[in-house]
Design a protein around this motif. Structure first.
Motif, PDB file in Angstrom:
ATOM      1  N   LYS A 223      64.817  30.262  -3.076  1.00  8.05           N
ATOM      2  CA  LYS A 223      63.498  29.672  -3.303  1.00  8.05           C
ATOM      3  C   LYS A 223      62.648  29.760  -2.040  1.00  8.05           C
ATOM      4  O   LYS A 223      63.078  29.352  -0.959  1.00  8.05           O
ATOM      5  CB  LYS A 223      63.641  28.214  -3.724  1.00  8.05           C
ATOM      6  N   VAL A 224      61.433  30.309  -2.203  1.00 11.01           N
ATOM      7  CA  VAL A 224      60.480  30.423  -1.104  1.00 11.01           C
ATOM      8  C   VAL A 224      59.184  29.726  -1.505  1.00 11.01           C
ATOM      9  O   VAL A 224      58.658  29.960  -2.593  1.00 11.01           O
ATOM     10  CB  VAL A 224      60.168  31.896  -0.763  1.00 11.01           C
ATOM     11  N   ALA A 225      58.683  28.870  -0.619  1.00  9.67           N
ATOM     12  CA  ALA A 225      57.388  28.220  -0.854  1.00  9.67           C
ATOM     13  C   ALA A 225      56.417  28.637   0.242  1.00  9.67           C
ATOM     14  O   ALA A 225      56.772  28.647   1.425  1.00  9.67           O
ATOM     15  CB  ALA A 225      57.540  26.703  -0.871  1.00  9.67           C
ATOM     16  N   ILE A 226      55.209  28.996  -0.152  1.00 10.68           N
ATOM     17  CA  ILE A 226      54.138  29.305   0.794  1.00 10.68           C
ATOM     18  C   ILE A 226      53.103  28.203   0.676  1.00 10.68           C
ATOM     19  O   ILE A 226      52.573  27.946  -0.408  1.00 10.68           O
ATOM     20  CB  ILE A 226      53.492  30.677   0.511  1.00 10.68           C
ATOM     21  N   VAL A 227      52.827  27.526   1.785  1.00 10.86           N
ATOM     22  CA  VAL A 227      51.854  26.439   1.789  1.00 10.86           C
ATOM     23  C   VAL A 227      50.518  26.992   2.261  1.00 10.86           C
ATOM     24  O   VAL A 227      50.383  27.432   3.396  1.00 10.86           O
ATOM     25  CB  VAL A 227      52.307  25.284   2.704  1.00 10.86           C
TER      26      VAL A 227
ATOM     27  N   ILE B 182      55.518  42.034   7.845  1.00 15.12           N
ATOM     28  CA  ILE B 182      56.720  41.851   8.657  1.00 15.12           C
ATOM     29  C   ILE B 182      57.520  40.669   8.115  1.00 15.12           C
ATOM     30  O   ILE B 182      58.732  40.746   7.923  1.00 15.12           O
ATOM     31  CB  ILE B 182      56.354  41.625  10.138  1.00 15.12           C
ATOM     32  N   ALA B 183      56.820  39.556   7.840  1.00 15.82           N
ATOM     33  CA  ALA B 183      57.506  38.366   7.331  1.00 15.82           C
ATOM     34  C   ALA B 183      58.188  38.636   5.995  1.00 15.82           C
ATOM     35  O   ALA B 183      59.261  38.096   5.713  1.00 15.82           O
ATOM     36  CB  ALA B 183      56.515  37.216   7.190  1.00 15.82           C
ATOM     37  N   ALA B 184      57.587  39.484   5.174  1.00 15.53           N
ATOM     38  CA  ALA B 184      58.158  39.800   3.869  1.00 15.53           C
ATOM     39  C   ALA B 184      59.261  40.846   3.952  1.00 15.53           C
ATOM     40  O   ALA B 184      59.972  41.080   2.975  1.00 15.53           O
ATOM     41  CB  ALA B 184      57.068  40.277   2.920  1.00 15.53           C
TER      42      ALA B 184
ATOM     43  N   SER C 227      52.468  37.585  -2.342  1.00 13.15           N
ATOM     44  CA  SER C 227      52.539  38.805  -3.153  1.00 13.15           C
ATOM     45  C   SER C 227      53.480  39.833  -2.539  1.00 13.15           C
ATOM     46  O   SER C 227      54.208  40.533  -3.255  1.00 13.15           O
ATOM     47  CB  SER C 227      51.140  39.408  -3.331  1.00 13.15           C
ATOM     48  N   GLU C 228      53.505  39.902  -1.204  1.00 13.42           N
ATOM     49  CA  GLU C 228      54.378  40.874  -0.548  1.00 13.42           C
ATOM     50  C   GLU C 228      55.849  40.486  -0.711  1.00 13.42           C
ATOM     51  O   GLU C 228      56.713  41.344  -0.935  1.00 13.42           O
ATOM     52  CB  GLU C 228      54.021  40.984   0.931  1.00 13.42           C
ATOM     53  N   ILE C 229      56.148  39.196  -0.623  1.00 11.88           N
ATOM     54  CA  ILE C 229      57.522  38.741  -0.841  1.00 11.88           C
ATOM     55  C   ILE C 229      57.936  39.000  -2.286  1.00 11.88           C
ATOM     56  O   ILE C 229      59.061  39.439  -2.560  1.00 11.88           O
ATOM     57  CB  ILE C 229      57.674  37.252  -0.481  1.00 11.88           C
ATOM     58  N   ARG C 230      57.025  38.729  -3.225  1.00  6.89           N
ATOM     59  CA  ARG C 230      57.355  38.986  -4.618  1.00  6.89           C
ATOM     60  C   ARG C 230      57.704  40.463  -4.830  1.00  6.89           C
ATOM     61  O   ARG C 230      58.674  40.794  -5.516  1.00  6.89           O
ATOM     62  CB  ARG C 230      56.175  38.575  -5.513  1.00  6.89           C
ATOM     63  N   GLU C 231      56.926  41.369  -4.236  1.00  4.63           N
ATOM     64  CA  GLU C 231      57.193  42.793  -4.413  1.00  4.63           C
ATOM     65  C   GLU C 231      58.466  43.218  -3.679  1.00  4.63           C
ATOM     66  O   GLU C 231      59.209  44.072  -4.146  1.00  4.63           O
ATOM     67  CB  GLU C 231      55.998  43.616  -3.928  1.00  4.63           C
ATOM     68  N   SER C 232      58.715  42.595  -2.537  1.00  6.56           N
ATOM     69  CA  SER C 232      59.882  42.953  -1.737  1.00  6.56           C
ATOM     70  C   SER C 232      61.178  42.436  -2.347  1.00  6.56           C
ATOM     71  O   SER C 232      62.192  43.130  -2.361  1.00  6.56           O
ATOM     72  CB  SER C 232      59.721  42.389  -0.326  1.00  6.56           C
ATOM     73  N   ARG C 233      61.134  41.195  -2.863  1.00  4.69           N
ATOM     74  CA  ARG C 233      62.345  40.556  -3.405  1.00  4.69           C
ATOM     75  C   ARG C 233      62.044  40.002  -4.792  1.00  4.69           C
ATOM     76  O   ARG C 233      61.769  38.814  -4.966  1.00  4.69           O
ATOM     77  CB  ARG C 233      62.807  39.430  -2.477  1.00  4.69           C
ATOM     78  N   PRO C 234      62.103  40.848  -5.852  1.00  4.47           N
ATOM     79  CA  PRO C 234      61.796  40.373  -7.196  1.00  4.47           C
ATOM     80  C   PRO C 234      62.763  39.315  -7.707  1.00  4.47           C
ATOM     81  O   PRO C 234      62.464  38.626  -8.686  1.00  4.47           O
ATOM     82  CB  PRO C 234      61.859  41.632  -8.054  1.00  4.47           C
ATOM     83  N   ASP C 235      63.923  39.174  -7.035  1.00 10.96           N
ATOM     84  CA  ASP C 235      64.900  38.183  -7.489  1.00 10.96           C
ATOM     85  C   ASP C 235      64.558  36.768  -7.054  1.00 10.96           C
ATOM     86  O   ASP C 235      65.064  35.802  -7.624  1.00 10.96           O
ATOM     87  CB  ASP C 235      66.281  38.537  -6.926  1.00 10.96           C
TER      88      ASP C 235
ATOM     89  N   ASN D 155      53.171  38.389 -12.372  1.00  8.82           N
ATOM     90  CA  ASN D 155      54.308  38.719 -11.510  1.00  8.82           C
ATOM     91  C   ASN D 155      55.208  37.523 -11.216  1.00  8.82           C
ATOM     92  O   ASN D 155      56.009  37.559 -10.277  1.00  8.82           O
ATOM     93  CB  ASN D 155      53.796  39.331 -10.204  1.00  8.82           C
ATOM     94  N   ASP D 156      55.072  36.486 -12.009  1.00  8.89           N
ATOM     95  CA  ASP D 156      55.992  35.347 -11.961  1.00  8.89           C
ATOM     96  C   ASP D 156      56.010  34.655 -10.603  1.00  8.89           C
ATOM     97  O   ASP D 156      57.073  34.327 -10.064  1.00  8.89           O
ATOM     98  CB  ASP D 156      57.402  35.801 -12.349  1.00  8.89           C
ATOM     99  N   VAL D 157      54.817  34.436 -10.050  1.00  4.12           N
ATOM    100  CA  VAL D 157      54.681  33.590  -8.863  1.00  4.12           C
ATOM    101  C   VAL D 157      54.060  32.275  -9.323  1.00  4.12           C
ATOM    102  O   VAL D 157      52.965  32.260  -9.889  1.00  4.12           O
ATOM    103  CB  VAL D 157      53.796  34.250  -7.792  1.00  4.12           C
ATOM    104  N   GLU D 158      54.761  31.183  -9.106  1.00 12.04           N
ATOM    105  CA  GLU D 158      54.252  29.880  -9.527  1.00 12.04           C
ATOM    106  C   GLU D 158      53.176  29.405  -8.553  1.00 12.04           C
ATOM    107  O   GLU D 158      53.395  29.373  -7.340  1.00 12.04           O
ATOM    108  CB  GLU D 158      55.388  28.862  -9.571  1.00 12.04           C
ATOM    109  N   VAL D 159      52.023  29.054  -9.076  1.00 14.54           N
ATOM    110  CA  VAL D 159      50.935  28.531  -8.251  1.00 14.54           C
ATOM    111  C   VAL D 159      50.689  27.075  -8.624  1.00 14.54           C
ATOM    112  O   VAL D 159      50.450  26.750  -9.790  1.00 14.54           O
ATOM    113  CB  VAL D 159      49.639  29.341  -8.449  1.00 14.54           C
TER     114      VAL D 159
END
Length: 349
Positions: A140-144, A45-47, A155-163, A194-198
């Motif tokens: 820019k989205v940060a997940i703490v 839902i959040a994504a 991962s769900e946000i990355r798939e939902s919004r690749p930009d 998938n270009d998610v910075e950790v």
């Protein structure tokens, strides 16, 4: 009286109704929402990848059940009554089950409560969905927090919004510290691909409306989502019961509060050797229902057996996942399909 219609509360309700509840027994369930919702799916839902209608179900209708919808203001265990916002009179009970779940634990970090989104309630997940969905390109989205919830949100946000630019802040040396190293490595590789910075060894010092400060480095951020720990509902923390180091209520072998044996606790509010999960709450709920059915039918309850969990499943978008199945670490499409199957069973039953 059942407080909370989550996984534990709904399991208790259904088993009481199906298990030979005496005709003179009446059940009241109190919840802030007029439906049961599948909290394990709030990340979607959040994504913005699921509508909330997909993760909520109607409570069962039965002549021996009443529902009260509203925010609980106080639990008076000595007077055996519950105060609900908007009601002029308290609701009385003989037996009480507390299943109010958890809320975010901000660990005293300045600005975290005011400036972060959450997936702990369906309402807050909806709010987060609007915040993420309204972002312009390259926002820019940060997940703490890099536990199960944080991984699924990122991962769900990355798939939902690749930009979007997605950053995951992990206080440990690897994501998913509670999982097998095979799973940890698989998820790390998924994020890299998938270009998610950790960012590992993170130490969030404070949160602002438009930024997060970590280890002395403050960066601009449009949306911050908090998944860095939970604690029992504040109403539970205020109760005069013995609690463990996580503020969960200590119980006897029958899920009763020793000083108040007509009070039972299920799920995230109950002290347990297991980590909180929907699966744990469901199994606890079944056992509490068995105890109550015995007592309500004037029988001596059998001591509940030791709980044995079947494993944990997580998603990486809609076609990838990870989990422990049959005590073995599994990655890829299979655990993702298994999680979808569990969701289908929850909806059906």
């Amino acid at each position: 009286m059942i407080l909370g219609g989550g996984y534990g509360g709904i399991k208790i309700l259904n088993k009481l109704l199906d298990g030979g509840l005496p005709g003179d027994v009446h059940i009241t369930l109190i919840d802030r929402n007029p439906y049961h919702s599948l909290k394990t799916e709030f990340y979607a839902i959040a994504a913005g990848t699921k509508a909330d209608r997909e993760v909520r179900m109607e409570f069962p209708e039965h002549e021996q059940v009443d529902y009260v919808y509203g925010e609980i203001e106080k639990i008076d265990v000595d007077g055996k009554r519950i105060f609900v916002q908007g009601l002029t009179e308290a609701v009385l009970y003989h037996y009480l089950v507390i299943g109010l779940g958890c809320e975010d634990n901000y660990h005293g970090i300045e600005g975290a409560a005011e400036f972060t989104e959450s997936v702990q309630t369906i309402s807050r997940a909806r709010h987060g969905s609007v915040a993420v969905g309204d972002l312009k390109a390259y926002g820019k989205v940060a997940i703490v927090g890099a536990g199960l919830s944080g991984i699924e949100v990122a991962s769900e946000i990355r798939e939902s919004r690749p930009d979007l630019n997605v950053r995951l802040l992990d206080r440990g040396e690897t994501v998913l510290s509670a999982f097998n190293s095979k799973i940890q490595n698989y998820v790390e590789e998924w994020f890299a691909k998938n270009d998610v910075e950790v960012i590992h060894k993170a130490n969030v010092e404070y949160v602002e409306k438009d930024g997060v400060c970590n280890n002395g480095v403050c960066f601009v951020n449009d949306v911050t989502i908090w998944t860095a720990g939970v604690q029992p509902n504040y109403l539970v923390r205020e109760l005069p019961f013995a609690k463990d180091g996580q503020n969960k209520i200590v119980l006897n072998d029958y899920y009763q509060v020793p000083s108040h044996p007509t009070v039972y606790v299920v799920g995230d509010c109950a002290s347990s050797v297991h980590s909180p999960s929907a699966q744990l709450a469901g199994q606890q709920g079944e056992q509490i229902a068995d105890v109550l059915l015995a007592l309500l039918n004037d029988n001596a309850p059998e001591q509940p057996k030791e709980i044995k969990l079947k494993g944990a499943l997580g998603s990486l978008g809609k076609s990838d996942g990870f989990g422990n199945m049959l005590q073995q670490p599994v990655t890829g499409l299979l655990p993702r399909l298994a999680k979808s199957g569990v969701l289908w069973l929850n909806k059906r039953h």
